[in-house]
Design an enzyme around this catalytic site. Structure first.
Site, PDB file in Angstrom:
ATOM      1  N   ASP A   1      12.455   8.431   3.596  1.00 39.16           N
ATOM      2  CA  ASP A   1      12.085   7.301   3.104  1.00 39.16           C
ATOM      3  C   ASP A   1      13.278   7.554   1.665  1.00 39.16           C
ATOM      4  O   ASP A   1      13.871   8.014   1.620  1.00 39.16           O
ATOM      5  CB  ASP A   1      10.952   6.864   2.436  1.00 39.16           C
ATOM      6  CG  ASP A   1      10.209   5.775   2.627  1.00 39.16           C
ATOM      7  OD1 ASP A   1      11.648   4.281   2.311  1.00 39.16           O
ATOM      8  OD2 ASP A   1      10.059   5.090   2.445  1.00 39.16           O
TER       9      ASP A   1
ATOM     10  N   GLU B   1       6.507  -3.010  -1.531  1.00 46.35           N
ATOM     11  CA  GLU B   1       5.997  -1.921  -2.257  1.00 46.35           C
ATOM     12  C   GLU B   1       5.779  -1.732  -3.686  1.00 46.35           C
ATOM     13  O   GLU B   1       7.472  -2.258  -4.554  1.00 46.35           O
ATOM     14  CB  GLU B   1       6.475  -0.615  -1.994  1.00 46.35           C
ATOM     15  CG  GLU B   1       8.322  -1.081  -1.077  1.00 46.35           C
ATOM     16  CD  GLU B   1       8.510   0.004  -1.615  1.00 46.35           C
ATOM     17  OE1 GLU B   1       8.394   1.315  -1.068  1.00 46.35           O
ATOM     18  OE2 GLU B   1      10.201  -0.273  -0.318  1.00 46.35           O
TER      19      GLU B   1
HETATM   20  C1  BGC Z   1       9.966   2.028   1.746  1.00 44.53           C
HETATM   21  C2  BGC Z   1       9.716   1.542   3.337  1.00 44.53           C
HETATM   22  C3  BGC Z   1      11.763   1.006   3.592  1.00 44.53           C
HETATM   23  C4  BGC Z   1      12.650   1.848   2.615  1.00 44.53           C
HETATM   24  C5  BGC Z   1      14.415   1.469   2.638  1.00 44.53           C
HETATM   25  C6  BGC Z   1      11.283   2.132   1.301  1.00 44.53           C
HETATM   26  O1  BGC Z   1      10.764   2.200  -0.524  1.00 44.53           O
HETATM   27  O2  BGC Z   1       8.888   2.337   1.753  1.00 44.53           O
HETATM   28  O3  BGC Z   1       9.592   1.143   4.157  1.00 44.53           O
HETATM   29  O4  BGC Z   1      12.165   1.386   4.674  1.00 44.53           O
HETATM   30  O5  BGC Z   1      12.405   1.729   1.518  1.00 44.53           O
HETATM   31  O6  BGC Z   1      14.326   0.287   2.443  1.00 44.53           O
END
Ligand code: BGC
Length: 630
Positions: free
Chosen positions: A323, A510
């Site tokens: 990630d 997030e």
């Molecule tokens: C998230 C992922 C995402 C990635 C790319 C991360 O911060 O946890 O779910 O795919 O960013 O954008």
């Protein structure tokens, strides 16, 4: 390119064996046809295609070996690197000089002004990659998590929580198929989806990215989703899928994003791994490592779970990708040794990673076998996607973006995702001929608010966006009488036959969606103003229908008691007008709760929220609850 034709030359023995295989195939075919004529056995046909499939896989493996044998260590490490197209590299030339394996688009400058512009940008980058000695094509990744949600004008589906409520596996598959088409149409061949987390606590700000609190339902939906995205990977309208975030993302103590999971290995194995097994059985191309720790150990560096369990025991043969900035955050080469194959080398990580791994191999702290394994996995997916033959996007797909067929499917998903929690005295369906309907709440007339995070922008948007319809628009097109929009419930339309009050959460993604002490704006309950919208009309005795827009079940006990009808609509995406088709009875309610519904904030005093497997906390509504018009 030149060298690449040399690779094909080095596959001469393969060509010879191919001829042999063809010969054997022709004998096999004759034999099979006699056999088939004699016995009409379908089973033989199945085994024949299985053999051919094995042959295709074997050919790919030979090609991988040929290519790998030509690669320098720098080229291998380059393949393991993923960067953004607008950052992380100084100029496009770095794609070639740093042998980059994959490009990701995330929030930031868009690749172009329209879909063709996006495609052209990626064609230019692809050409850089193809200009290198070995001409290995790039993978282009994007978080297309509920439609190609980064592209204004794309079809945006309900977030996975709503798809979970539909219980409709075929619909999940069709939605993924459409998303794949629109994702390819904007130049990508890889989606960072589906999220197959099992959320334990509604305080987690990513509950809506997952299908359900049920392992069984999530496993089925994971399979359907991967099948929809990937179809036959070689087809030019399919994309590689990513099962994420491995593992424990939704099961952290107190629902903290990237927090610690204190589940035992047995619990992880029983509750969290089955969806991964299902995705892997469906041949998912990638798995993304998770931000969380498990009993204090960073998941990215968890060799037992990544290498020994996911790869060796479950048999995953695709790419494990980190990630965001996972390399420097979670242990540098330790994560490579744990089994990570590709590094999302963003925010300053590209050099740190490339130099760090080079040093690691030279010092023998990372084996060349581990690097080779990582690169093989990346090349395997590139071959499976057919990128060596056809590395470019298909401009003929552009006309399909946001097309009527696609939007109709998304509208069906909206209708089927709605969960009717209360319907006192058959308040619903509403009479289309009601003389006056008042619609309240900013969420009623704002496609951004109804769509949640990962819509146009990372954290979503509070603005209307291209091509979407709002809930109010749907109501207006259904009702033949007077429809008044009283945005903040100050219009005193107390002569209305019914008030449709649309309330809920504002978009988040997030971290920003976690309900924690440090994130004061986020609550398990409705905001004061939304509570007032309901009070204003309910207290005057107006028939009140509440439509809740939220990325998770909220504590709404009082509001449910106050209202005549209450609908959990989740985050419907671009086809908000679909909601009215059910409210006015053109379609029945089909949705069933994908989560247990909490009764009070006290339900969240422990590590987790309400879950069907935990009988110690009684929910307001059980997992699977949902009324209809029958
Ligand atoms: C998230 C992922 C995402 C990635 C790319 C991360 O911060 O946890 O779910 O795919 O960013 O954008």
């Amino acid at each position: 390119m030149l060298i690449f034709s040399r690779i094909l030359d080095t596959t001469y023995p393969q060509k010879a064996s191919l001829t042999m295989l063809n010969f054997i195939d022709s004998i096999k075919a004759k034999f099979i046809s006699y056999f088939f004529l004699l016995f009409g056995s379908l089973a033989i046909l199945t085994s024949c295609s299985y053999n051919l499939k094995l042959d295709a896989d074997a050919i790919i493996e030979k090609k991988i070996d040929s290519l790998l044998s030509l690669m320098t260590l720098e080229e291998k490490i380059g393949q393991m690197s993923q960067v953004r197209h607008f950052a992380d590299i100084k100029s496009d030339t770095d794609i070639a000089t740093k042998f980059i394996g994959s490009v990701i688009h995330t929030q930031g400058p868009t690749p172009g002004v329209d879909a063709l512009g996006w495609q052209n940008r990626f064609v230019a980058l692809q050409n850089k990659a193809l200009s290198t000695r070995l001409g290995i094509p790039l993978l282009f990744a994007v978080d297309a998590v509920h439609g190609q949600n980064t592209f204004p004008g794309a079809t945006i589906f309900p977030h996975n929580i709503g798809m979970g409520a539909t219980r409709n596996l075929d619909l999940v598959k069709q939605a993924a198929k459409i998303t794949a088409i629109e994702t390819q149409a904007t130049g990508f061949n890889w989606t960072l989806s589906p999220c197959i987390a099992i959320p334990y606590n509604e305080k987690w700000g990513r509950v809506y990215e997952a299908f359900s609190e049920s392992t069984e339902l999530t496993s089925k939906m994971a399979k359907a989703s991967v099948e929809g995205y990937q179809g036959n990977l070689k087809d030019r309208h399919t994309v590689m899928a990513t099962a994420k975030h491995f593992v424990g993302d939704g099961a952290t103590d107190f629902g903290v994003e990237g927090g610690n999971t204190s589940l035992t290995i047995k619990e992880i194995s029983e509750r969290l791994l089955p969806p991964y097994k299902a995705a892997i059985k469906a041949k998912v191309g990638a798995v993304m490592a998770s931000f969380n720790t498990i009993s204090g150990k960073a998941m990215h560096a968890n060799k037992i779970l990544i290498n020994d369990t996911l790869k060796k025991r479950i048999g995953f043969d695709g790419i494990v990708v980190t990630d965001w900035k996972g390399y420097s955050r979670f242990g540098k080469n330790e994560i490579i040794n744990a089994g990570v194959d590709m590094v999302m080398a963003v925010d300053g990580d590209l050099d740190v990673f490339q130099k760090g791994l080079l040093l690691g191999v030279s010092e023998d702290s990372v084996s060349i076998e581990r690097v080779n394994d990582a690169v093989k996995r990346i090349l395997r997916q590139k071959f499976r996607l057919g990128l060596f033959k056809n590395p470019y996007p298909d401009a003929s797909l552009i006309s399909k973006i946001g097309s009527k067929n696609h939007r109709d499917k998304a509208r069906q998903a909206v209708r089927e995702s709605l969960v009717l929690l209360k319907n006192k005295n058959t308040t619903l369906p509403l009479d289309k001929e009601s003389k006056k309907i008042v619609v309240v709440g900013e969420h009623a007339n704002n496609s951004g608010l109804q769509s949640g995070g990962w819509t146009i922008f990372w954290q979503g948007t509070g603005e209307n966006y291209t091509g979407a319809t709002t809930i109010l628009e749907g109501i207006k097109s259904q009702a033949t009488g007077n429809v008044i929009y009283d945005k903040d419930a100050t219009g005193n339309h107390f002569d209305a036959d019914v008030a449709i009050i649309v309330v809920g959460e504002t978009p988040y993604a997030e971290m920003f969606g976690d309900i924690t002490a440090g994130n004061g704006d986020r609550k398990l309950t409705l905001s004061k103003s939304h509570q007032e919208y309901i009070d204003t009309y309910a207290k005057k005795g107006i028939k009140t229908v509440v439509v809740l827009i939220s990325g998770r079940p909220l504590v709404t006990t009082n509001q449910i008691n106050q209202s005549d009808a209450f609908v959990a609509a989740w985050l419907p995406g671009s086809e908000g007008a679909g909601i009215a088709e059910v409210l006015f009875g053109e379609y029945n309610f089909k949705g069933k709760l994908p989560h247990s519904w909490p009764k009070s904030v006290e339900d969240f005093e422990g590590k987790y929220g309400v879950n069907f497997w935990d009988t110690s906390i009684k929910p307001m509504f059980k997992f699977g609850y949902g009324l209809n018009y029958n």
